[in-house]
Design a protein around this motif. Sequence first.
Motif, short mmCIF file in Angstrom:
data_model
loop_
_atom_site.label_atom_id
_atom_site.label_comp_id
_atom_site.label_asym_id
_atom_site.label_seq_id
_atom_site.Cartn_x
_atom_site.Cartn_y
_atom_site.Cartn_z
N TRP A 199 0.83 -1.21 0.00
CA TRP A 199 0.00 0.00 0.00
C TRP A 199 0.87 1.26 0.00
O TRP A 199 0.54 2.25 -0.62
N ARG A 200 2.00 1.19 0.70
CA ARG A 200 2.89 2.34 0.80
C ARG A 200 3.90 2.38 -0.33
O ARG A 200 4.88 3.12 -0.27
N GLY A 201 3.69 1.57 -1.35
CA GLY A 201 4.53 1.66 -2.55
C GLY A 201 5.67 0.67 -2.60
O GLY A 201 6.48 0.72 -3.52
N GLY A 202 5.75 -0.23 -1.62
CA GLY A 202 6.80 -1.25 -1.63
C GLY A 202 6.55 -2.29 -2.72
O GLY A 202 5.44 -2.42 -3.21
N SER A 203 7.59 -3.03 -3.10
CA SER A 203 7.41 -4.02 -4.16
C SER A 203 7.16 -5.41 -3.56
O SER A 203 7.11 -5.58 -2.34
N VAL A 204 7.01 -6.38 -4.44
CA VAL A 204 6.57 -7.71 -4.05
C VAL A 204 7.52 -8.37 -3.05
O VAL A 204 7.09 -8.88 -2.01
N LEU A 205 8.80 -8.35 -3.37
CA LEU A 205 9.75 -9.13 -2.56
C LEU A 205 9.82 -8.67 -1.09
O LEU A 205 9.70 -9.51 -0.19
N PRO A 206 9.99 -7.35 -0.82
CA PRO A 206 9.97 -6.94 0.59
C PRO A 206 8.64 -7.25 1.27
O PRO A 206 8.63 -7.62 2.46
N ALA A 207 7.55 -7.13 0.55
CA ALA A 207 6.23 -7.38 1.15
C ALA A 207 6.11 -8.84 1.56
O ALA A 207 5.72 -9.16 2.70
N VAL A 208 6.46 -9.75 0.62
CA VAL A 208 6.34 -11.18 0.91
C VAL A 208 7.33 -11.58 2.01
O VAL A 208 6.98 -12.36 2.91
N SER A 209 8.54 -11.02 1.97
CA SER A 209 9.53 -11.35 3.00
C SER A 209 9.04 -10.94 4.38
O SER A 209 9.17 -11.69 5.35
N LEU A 210 8.46 -9.73 4.48
CA LEU A 210 7.97 -9.27 5.76
C LEU A 210 6.84 -10.18 6.26
O LEU A 210 6.77 -10.51 7.45
N ALA A 211 5.97 -10.61 5.35
CA ALA A 211 4.88 -11.51 5.73
C ALA A 211 5.43 -12.78 6.37
O ALA A 211 4.94 -13.25 7.40
N VAL A 212 6.48 -13.33 5.75
CA VAL A 212 7.10 -14.56 6.27
C VAL A 212 7.72 -14.32 7.64
O VAL A 212 7.50 -15.10 8.57
N VAL A 213 8.45 -13.22 7.77
CA VAL A 213 9.14 -12.93 9.03
C VAL A 213 8.15 -12.70 10.16
O VAL A 213 8.28 -13.26 11.26
N VAL A 214 7.11 -11.91 9.89
CA VAL A 214 6.10 -11.62 10.92
C VAL A 214 5.37 -12.91 11.33
O VAL A 214 5.19 -13.19 12.52
N THR A 215 4.99 -13.72 10.34
CA THR A 215 4.26 -14.96 10.63
C THR A 215 5.12 -15.92 11.45
O THR A 215 4.70 -16.44 12.48
N ALA A 216 6.36 -16.13 10.99
CA ALA A 216 7.26 -17.04 11.70
C ALA A 216 7.58 -16.50 13.09
O ALA A 216 7.62 -17.26 14.08
N GLY A 217 7.78 -15.19 13.19
CA GLY A 217 8.11 -14.57 14.46
C GLY A 217 7.00 -14.74 15.49
O GLY A 217 7.25 -15.15 16.64
N LEU A 218 5.77 -14.47 15.06
CA LEU A 218 4.64 -14.61 15.99
C LEU A 218 4.47 -16.06 16.43
O LEU A 218 4.15 -16.34 17.58
N ARG A 219 4.70 -16.99 15.50
CA ARG A 219 4.57 -18.41 15.87
C ARG A 219 5.67 -18.83 16.83
O ARG A 219 5.43 -19.62 17.75
N ALA A 220 6.87 -18.27 16.63
CA ALA A 220 7.98 -18.61 17.53
C ALA A 220 7.70 -18.09 18.94
O ALA A 220 8.04 -18.75 19.92
N LEU A 221 7.03 -16.91 19.01
CA LEU A 221 6.70 -16.36 20.33
C LEU A 221 5.56 -17.16 20.97
O LEU A 221 5.34 -17.09 22.18
N GLY A 222 4.84 -17.88 20.08
CA GLY A 222 3.84 -18.82 20.55
C GLY A 222 2.55 -18.24 21.02
O GLY A 222 1.85 -18.80 21.79
#
Lengths: 103, 208
Positions: free
Chosen positions: A80-103
Amino acid sequence: MSAELWALIAGCAVVTFAIKAAGPVALGGRDLPPRFAGVIAIMAPALLAALIVTQALADGERLHVGADTAGVTAAGIVVWRGGSVLPAVSLAVVVTAGLRALG
Amino acid sequence: MAGGVLALSFGVLAREAGFSALGALVMSAIVFAGSAQFAAISIIAAGGGIGAAIGAAALMNSRFLPMGIALAPSLSGSALRRAAQGQSVVDASWALANQGEGRFDRHFLFGASAVQYVTWLGGTAAGAFGGSALGDPRTLGLDAIFPAFFVSLLLPELRDARSRGVALAGALIALALVPVAPAGVPVLAASAAALVGLKRQHAQRTAA
Protein backbone atom coordinates in the motif's frame (compact mmCIF):
# COMPACT_ATOMS: atom_id res chain seq x y z
CA MET A 1 1.98 -38.59 -6.09
CA SER A 2 -1.65 -39.46 -6.82
CA ALA A 3 -3.08 -39.81 -10.31
CA GLU A 4 -5.51 -37.05 -9.34
CA LEU A 5 -2.69 -34.54 -8.95
CA TRP A 6 -1.26 -35.51 -12.35
CA ALA A 7 -4.74 -34.93 -13.76
CA LEU A 8 -4.75 -31.53 -12.06
CA ILE A 9 -1.44 -30.64 -13.72
CA ALA A 10 -2.69 -31.80 -17.12
CA GLY A 11 -5.96 -29.91 -16.67
CA CYS A 12 -4.20 -26.68 -15.71
CA ALA A 13 -1.81 -27.04 -18.66
CA VAL A 14 -4.68 -27.55 -21.12
CA VAL A 15 -6.79 -24.62 -19.92
CA THR A 16 -3.76 -22.31 -19.76
CA PHE A 17 -2.68 -23.31 -23.28
CA ALA A 18 -6.21 -22.81 -24.62
CA ILE A 19 -6.66 -19.40 -22.99
CA LYS A 20 -3.29 -18.12 -24.18
CA ALA A 21 -3.81 -19.49 -27.70
CA ALA A 22 -7.39 -18.22 -28.11
CA GLY A 23 -6.56 -14.57 -28.72
CA PRO A 24 -3.73 -15.04 -31.24
CA VAL A 25 -5.56 -17.80 -33.16
CA ALA A 26 -9.21 -16.89 -33.26
CA LEU A 27 -9.67 -13.29 -32.35
CA GLY A 28 -6.63 -11.72 -33.98
CA GLY A 29 -7.25 -8.05 -34.62
CA ARG A 30 -10.80 -8.11 -33.30
CA ASP A 31 -12.00 -6.75 -29.99
CA LEU A 32 -13.84 -8.69 -27.34
CA PRO A 33 -17.50 -7.76 -26.86
CA PRO A 34 -17.30 -4.88 -24.32
CA ARG A 35 -19.50 -6.60 -21.77
CA PHE A 36 -17.35 -9.73 -21.84
CA ALA A 37 -14.20 -7.63 -21.56
CA GLY A 38 -15.75 -5.82 -18.62
CA VAL A 39 -16.21 -9.08 -16.73
CA ILE A 40 -12.67 -10.27 -17.44
CA ALA A 41 -11.18 -6.92 -16.39
CA ILE A 42 -12.55 -7.30 -12.87
CA MET A 43 -12.17 -11.07 -12.55
CA ALA A 44 -8.73 -10.68 -10.99
CA PRO A 45 -9.81 -8.45 -8.05
CA ALA A 46 -12.69 -10.80 -7.19
CA LEU A 47 -10.54 -13.94 -7.30
CA LEU A 48 -7.51 -12.45 -5.59
CA ALA A 49 -9.60 -11.08 -2.73
CA ALA A 50 -11.25 -14.48 -2.29
CA LEU A 51 -7.90 -16.31 -2.34
CA ILE A 52 -6.47 -13.91 0.23
CA VAL A 53 -9.31 -14.18 2.73
CA THR A 54 -9.69 -17.95 2.39
CA GLN A 55 -6.00 -18.37 3.22
CA ALA A 56 -5.33 -15.57 5.69
CA LEU A 57 -8.66 -15.57 7.55
CA ALA A 58 -9.56 -19.25 7.46
CA ASP A 59 -8.06 -22.56 8.44
CA GLY A 60 -9.73 -25.32 6.48
CA GLU A 61 -13.48 -24.95 6.89
CA ARG A 62 -13.52 -22.55 9.81
CA LEU A 63 -12.72 -18.88 10.05
CA HIS A 64 -9.51 -18.30 11.92
CA VAL A 65 -7.32 -15.30 12.67
CA GLY A 66 -3.69 -16.28 13.30
CA ALA A 67 -0.07 -15.35 12.86
CA ASP A 68 -0.42 -15.56 9.09
CA THR A 69 -3.26 -13.00 9.21
CA ALA A 70 -0.86 -10.51 10.81
CA GLY A 71 1.90 -11.38 8.34
CA VAL A 72 -0.34 -10.89 5.32
CA THR A 73 -1.65 -7.61 6.76
CA ALA A 74 1.95 -6.40 7.15
CA ALA A 75 2.60 -7.27 3.51
CA GLY A 76 -0.50 -5.31 2.53
CA ILE A 77 0.80 -2.23 4.33
CA VAL A 78 4.15 -2.50 2.53
CA VAL A 79 2.49 -2.73 -0.88
CA TRP A 80 0.00 0.00 0.00
CA ARG A 81 2.89 2.34 0.80
CA GLY A 82 4.53 1.66 -2.55
CA GLY A 83 6.80 -1.25 -1.63
CA SER A 84 7.41 -4.02 -4.16
CA VAL A 85 6.57 -7.71 -4.05
CA LEU A 86 9.75 -9.13 -2.56
CA PRO A 87 9.97 -6.94 0.59
CA ALA A 88 6.23 -7.38 1.15
CA VAL A 89 6.34 -11.18 0.91
CA SER A 90 9.53 -11.35 3.00
CA LEU A 91 7.97 -9.27 5.76
CA ALA A 92 4.88 -11.51 5.73
CA VAL A 93 7.10 -14.56 6.27
CA VAL A 94 9.14 -12.93 9.03
CA VAL A 95 6.10 -11.62 10.92
CA THR A 96 4.26 -14.96 10.63
CA ALA A 97 7.26 -17.04 11.70
CA GLY A 98 8.11 -14.57 14.46
CA LEU A 99 4.64 -14.61 15.99
CA ARG A 100 4.57 -18.41 15.87
CA ALA A 101 7.98 -18.61 17.53
CA LEU A 102 6.70 -16.36 20.33
CA GLY A 103 3.84 -18.82 20.55
CA MET B 1 14.68 -12.16 -8.48
CA ALA B 2 11.16 -11.92 -7.07
CA GLY B 3 10.10 -14.54 -9.61
CA GLY B 4 12.81 -16.92 -8.43
CA VAL B 5 11.77 -16.58 -4.80
CA LEU B 6 8.11 -17.12 -5.66
CA ALA B 7 9.04 -20.17 -7.75
CA LEU B 8 11.04 -21.52 -4.82
CA SER B 9 8.06 -21.13 -2.51
CA PHE B 10 5.85 -22.78 -5.12
CA GLY B 11 8.19 -25.79 -5.08
CA VAL B 12 8.13 -26.02 -1.28
CA LEU B 13 4.37 -25.55 -0.91
CA ALA B 14 3.53 -27.92 -3.76
CA ARG B 15 5.39 -30.65 -1.86
CA GLU B 16 3.32 -29.77 1.22
CA ALA B 17 0.15 -30.09 -0.85
CA GLY B 18 1.10 -33.67 -1.78
CA PHE B 19 3.01 -33.18 -5.02
CA SER B 20 6.19 -35.09 -5.75
CA ALA B 21 9.23 -32.96 -6.63
CA LEU B 22 8.91 -34.14 -10.23
CA GLY B 23 5.21 -33.24 -10.22
CA ALA B 24 5.94 -29.68 -9.04
CA LEU B 25 8.60 -29.29 -11.71
CA VAL B 26 6.36 -30.67 -14.47
CA MET B 27 3.58 -28.29 -13.42
CA SER B 28 5.88 -25.27 -13.65
CA ALA B 29 7.24 -26.52 -16.98
CA ILE B 30 3.91 -27.08 -18.75
CA VAL B 31 1.61 -24.58 -17.02
CA PHE B 32 4.04 -21.66 -16.52
CA ALA B 33 1.46 -19.31 -15.01
CA GLY B 34 2.40 -18.39 -11.45
CA SER B 35 -0.83 -17.04 -10.05
CA ALA B 36 -2.86 -19.89 -11.60
CA GLN B 37 -0.46 -22.49 -10.17
CA PHE B 38 -0.64 -20.82 -6.76
CA ALA B 39 -4.43 -20.70 -6.91
CA ALA B 40 -4.69 -24.38 -7.89
CA ILE B 41 -2.40 -25.71 -5.19
CA SER B 42 -3.90 -23.39 -2.55
CA ILE B 43 -7.21 -25.11 -3.18
CA ILE B 44 -5.65 -28.59 -3.11
CA ALA B 45 -3.78 -27.74 0.12
CA ALA B 46 -7.08 -26.63 1.68
CA GLY B 47 -8.61 -30.02 0.79
CA GLY B 48 -10.49 -28.97 -2.35
CA GLY B 49 -11.11 -31.15 -5.41
CA ILE B 50 -9.24 -31.00 -8.70
CA GLY B 51 -12.29 -29.64 -10.54
CA ALA B 52 -12.40 -26.59 -8.28
CA ALA B 53 -8.62 -26.22 -8.54
CA ILE B 54 -8.60 -26.31 -12.36
CA GLY B 55 -11.59 -23.96 -12.42
CA ALA B 56 -9.78 -21.44 -10.23
CA ALA B 57 -6.66 -21.71 -12.41
CA ALA B 58 -8.73 -21.10 -15.55
CA LEU B 59 -10.47 -18.07 -14.04
CA MET B 60 -7.17 -16.70 -12.80
CA ASN B 61 -5.80 -17.07 -16.34
CA SER B 62 -8.79 -15.39 -17.95
CA ARG B 63 -6.82 -12.14 -17.99
CA PHE B 64 -4.56 -13.71 -20.66
CA LEU B 65 -7.52 -13.67 -23.05
CA PRO B 66 -7.63 -9.88 -23.58
CA MET B 67 -3.82 -9.77 -23.34
CA GLY B 68 -3.54 -12.36 -26.12
CA ILE B 69 -6.08 -10.49 -28.23
CA ALA B 70 -4.13 -7.27 -27.85
CA LEU B 71 -0.95 -9.08 -28.86
CA ALA B 72 -2.49 -10.91 -31.85
CA PRO B 73 -1.90 -8.28 -34.57
CA SER B 74 1.83 -8.26 -33.69
CA LEU B 75 2.19 -12.01 -34.35
CA SER B 76 2.57 -13.69 -37.72
CA GLY B 77 2.53 -17.13 -39.33
CA SER B 78 0.08 -20.03 -39.28
CA ALA B 79 -2.59 -20.50 -36.62
CA LEU B 80 -0.48 -23.17 -34.92
CA ARG B 81 2.52 -20.89 -34.91
CA ARG B 82 0.50 -18.01 -33.44
CA ALA B 83 -0.92 -20.36 -30.80
CA ALA B 84 2.62 -21.32 -29.83
CA GLN B 85 3.77 -17.70 -29.78
CA GLY B 86 0.79 -16.81 -27.60
CA GLN B 87 2.15 -19.12 -24.90
CA SER B 88 4.88 -16.57 -24.23
CA VAL B 89 2.37 -14.19 -22.64
CA VAL B 90 3.11 -13.73 -18.95
CA ASP B 91 2.21 -10.54 -17.07
CA ALA B 92 5.58 -8.84 -16.73
CA SER B 93 6.98 -9.50 -20.20
CA TRP B 94 3.65 -8.67 -21.85
CA ALA B 95 3.61 -5.32 -20.08
CA LEU B 96 7.26 -4.62 -20.97
CA ALA B 97 6.77 -5.60 -24.64
CA ASN B 98 3.83 -3.21 -24.99
CA GLN B 99 4.92 -0.33 -27.18
CA GLY B 100 1.59 1.46 -27.00
CA GLU B 101 -1.05 2.05 -29.68
CA GLY B 102 -1.70 -1.67 -29.94
CA ARG B 103 1.83 -2.64 -31.01
CA PHE B 104 4.06 -5.18 -29.31
CA ASP B 105 7.74 -6.04 -29.73
CA ARG B 106 7.28 -9.79 -30.10
CA HIS B 107 10.97 -10.65 -30.07
CA PHE B 108 11.39 -8.75 -26.83
CA LEU B 109 8.36 -10.63 -25.48
CA PHE B 110 9.83 -14.03 -26.40
CA GLY B 111 13.22 -13.15 -24.92
CA ALA B 112 11.85 -11.74 -21.66
CA SER B 113 9.54 -14.74 -21.21
CA ALA B 114 12.37 -17.20 -21.93
CA VAL B 115 14.41 -15.67 -19.09
CA GLN B 116 11.40 -15.87 -16.77
CA TYR B 117 10.77 -19.47 -17.81
CA VAL B 118 14.29 -20.53 -16.84
CA THR B 119 14.02 -18.64 -13.51
CA TRP B 120 10.61 -20.17 -12.85
CA LEU B 121 11.82 -23.73 -13.48
CA GLY B 122 15.07 -23.27 -11.56
CA GLY B 123 13.27 -21.83 -8.54
CA THR B 124 10.64 -24.56 -8.56
CA ALA B 125 13.32 -27.26 -8.74
CA ALA B 126 15.26 -25.70 -5.85
CA GLY B 127 12.13 -25.52 -3.68
CA ALA B 128 10.76 -28.93 -4.64
CA PHE B 129 14.01 -30.88 -4.27
CA GLY B 130 15.69 -28.83 -1.53
CA GLY B 131 12.70 -27.53 0.41
CA SER B 132 12.58 -30.40 2.90
CA ALA B 133 16.01 -29.31 4.18
CA LEU B 134 14.35 -26.11 5.40
CA GLY B 135 12.09 -27.76 7.95
CA ASP B 136 8.38 -27.27 8.65
CA PRO B 137 6.96 -24.63 6.26
CA ARG B 138 4.45 -23.45 8.88
CA THR B 139 7.10 -22.82 11.53
CA LEU B 140 9.02 -20.81 8.95
CA GLY B 141 5.91 -18.83 8.04
CA LEU B 142 6.06 -19.96 4.41
CA ASP B 143 2.30 -20.45 4.27
CA ALA B 144 2.02 -16.63 4.35
CA ILE B 145 3.81 -16.37 0.99
CA PHE B 146 0.85 -17.09 -1.29
CA PRO B 147 -1.67 -14.76 0.36
CA ALA B 148 1.00 -12.05 0.67
CA PHE B 149 1.80 -12.45 -3.02
CA PHE B 150 -1.90 -12.27 -3.88
CA VAL B 151 -2.14 -9.05 -1.83
CA SER B 152 0.69 -7.55 -3.88
CA LEU B 153 -1.21 -8.44 -7.08
CA LEU B 154 -4.56 -7.21 -5.74
CA LEU B 155 -3.73 -3.77 -4.36
CA PRO B 156 -2.58 -2.26 -7.69
CA GLU B 157 -5.88 -3.51 -9.20
CA LEU B 158 -7.93 -1.41 -6.80
CA ARG B 159 -7.59 1.85 -8.68
CA ASP B 160 -11.29 2.57 -9.08
CA ALA B 161 -14.40 2.26 -6.95
CA ARG B 162 -15.75 -0.59 -9.06
CA SER B 163 -12.68 -2.80 -8.56
CA ARG B 164 -12.73 -2.10 -4.84
CA GLY B 165 -16.42 -3.00 -4.65
CA VAL B 166 -15.86 -6.20 -6.63
CA ALA B 167 -12.90 -7.21 -4.45
CA LEU B 168 -14.91 -6.59 -1.29
CA ALA B 169 -17.87 -8.55 -2.64
CA GLY B 170 -15.58 -11.42 -3.68
CA ALA B 171 -14.01 -11.52 -0.22
CA LEU B 172 -17.40 -11.50 1.52
CA ILE B 173 -18.81 -14.24 -0.74
CA ALA B 174 -15.77 -16.41 -0.06
CA LEU B 175 -15.81 -15.83 3.71
CA ALA B 176 -19.53 -16.54 3.94
CA LEU B 177 -19.07 -19.85 2.12
CA VAL B 178 -15.95 -21.09 3.95
CA PRO B 179 -17.84 -22.74 6.85
CA VAL B 180 -20.50 -24.35 4.64
CA ALA B 181 -19.03 -25.16 1.21
CA PRO B 182 -16.29 -27.66 0.22
CA ALA B 183 -12.80 -26.14 -0.07
CA GLY B 184 -12.24 -24.40 -3.39
CA VAL B 185 -15.90 -23.58 -3.94
CA PRO B 186 -15.75 -20.28 -2.00
CA VAL B 187 -13.05 -18.98 -4.38
CA LEU B 188 -14.93 -20.10 -7.49
CA ALA B 189 -18.19 -18.60 -6.21
CA ALA B 190 -16.44 -15.29 -5.53
CA SER B 191 -15.83 -14.91 -9.26
CA ALA B 192 -19.57 -14.20 -9.58
CA ALA B 193 -18.77 -10.75 -8.18
CA ALA B 194 -17.09 -9.99 -11.53
CA LEU B 195 -20.45 -10.30 -13.30
CA VAL B 196 -21.05 -6.67 -12.34
CA GLY B 197 -18.69 -6.04 -15.28
CA LEU B 198 -21.60 -6.88 -17.60
CA LYS B 199 -22.83 -3.41 -16.83
CA ARG B 200 -21.25 -0.97 -19.23
CA GLN B 201 -19.09 1.81 -17.93
CA HIS B 202 -17.56 4.74 -19.75
CA ALA B 203 -13.87 3.97 -19.46
CA GLN B 204 -13.05 0.34 -20.24
CA ARG B 205 -9.76 -0.94 -19.00
CA THR B 206 -8.18 -3.34 -21.48
CA ALA B 207 -6.28 -5.86 -19.40
CA ALA B 208 -6.47 -6.86 -15.79
